[in-house]
Design a protein around this motif. Structure first.
Motif, PDB file in Angstrom:
ATOM      1  N   TRP A  32       0.933  -1.260  -0.075  1.00  0.00           N
ATOM      2  CA  TRP A  32      -0.048  -0.110   0.010  1.00  0.00           C
ATOM      3  C   TRP A  32       0.925   1.244   0.095  1.00  0.00           C
ATOM      4  N   ILE A  33       1.989   1.150   0.748  1.00  0.00           N
ATOM      5  CA  ILE A  33       2.983   2.547   0.900  1.00  0.00           C
ATOM      6  C   ILE A  33       3.536   2.754  -0.527  1.00  0.00           C
ATOM      7  N   ALA A  34       3.783   1.410  -1.078  1.00  0.00           N
ATOM      8  CA  ALA A  34       4.655   1.597  -2.392  1.00  0.00           C
ATOM      9  C   ALA A  34       3.742   2.185  -3.434  1.00  0.00           C
ATOM     10  N   GLY A  35       2.459   2.047  -3.653  1.00  0.00           N
ATOM     11  CA  GLY A  35       1.616   2.504  -4.267  1.00  0.00           C
ATOM     12  C   GLY A  35       1.390   4.099  -4.025  1.00  0.00           C
ATOM     13  N   GLU A  36       1.315   4.230  -2.774  1.00  0.00           N
ATOM     14  CA  GLU A  36       0.995   5.713  -2.536  1.00  0.00           C
ATOM     15  C   GLU A  36       2.083   6.514  -2.366  1.00  0.00           C
ATOM     16  N   ASP A  37       3.155   6.255  -2.114  1.00  0.00           N
ATOM     17  CA  ASP A  37       4.484   6.942  -1.668  1.00  0.00           C
ATOM     18  C   ASP A  37       5.820   6.240  -2.134  1.00  0.00           C
ATOM     19  N   PRO A  38       5.925   6.027  -3.468  1.00  0.00           N
ATOM     20  CA  PRO A  38       7.426   5.311  -3.850  1.00  0.00           C
ATOM     21  C   PRO A  38       8.590   5.579  -3.012  1.00  0.00           C
ATOM     22  N   ALA A  39       8.787   6.784  -2.831  1.00  0.00           N
ATOM     23  CA  ALA A  39       9.981   7.428  -2.194  1.00  0.00           C
ATOM     24  C   ALA A  39       9.943   6.842  -0.800  1.00  0.00           C
ATOM     25  N   LEU A  40       8.829   6.925   0.000  1.00  0.00           N
ATOM     26  CA  LEU A  40       8.820   6.325   1.295  1.00  0.00           C
ATOM     27  C   LEU A  40       9.115   4.979   1.327  1.00  0.00           C
ATOM     28  N   PHE A  41       8.534   4.250   0.420  1.00  0.00           N
ATOM     29  CA  PHE A  41       8.659   2.808   0.070  1.00  0.00           C
ATOM     30  C   PHE A  41      10.239   2.487   0.118  1.00  0.00           C
TER      31      PHE A  41
END
Length: 79
Positions: A32-41
């Protein structure tokens, strides 16, 4: 929904420190994080970033309960 906590530079990068995220497993939450915020992922993939689920450090995928707390911990400095 899991309660997700970010600390240090991770919170600065994401622009938030706490958020409720729908996920049944830690892998699903990371997806879910990867889809919402690739830099955070990308930042969460760093070897020094630790993950705690319900205040216990984990290294593998684990199931999450609706009331689970997931904390992503960047390397700390100090002494």
């Amino acid at each position: 929904m899991a309660r997700v906590l970010l600390f240090g530079r991770l919170a600065d990068l994401a622009g938030w420190r706490e958020r409720e995220i729908p996920a049944a497993t830690l892998a699903e939450l990371r997806g879910w994080i990867a889809g919402e915020d690739p830099a955070l992922f990308e930042a969460l993939q760093a070897p020094a970033v630790r993950t705690a689920v319900d205040q216990e450090l984990v290294n593998l995928d684990v199931a999450l309960r609706p009331e689970s707390e997931v904390a992503f911990l960047p390397p700390m400095s100090g002494g």
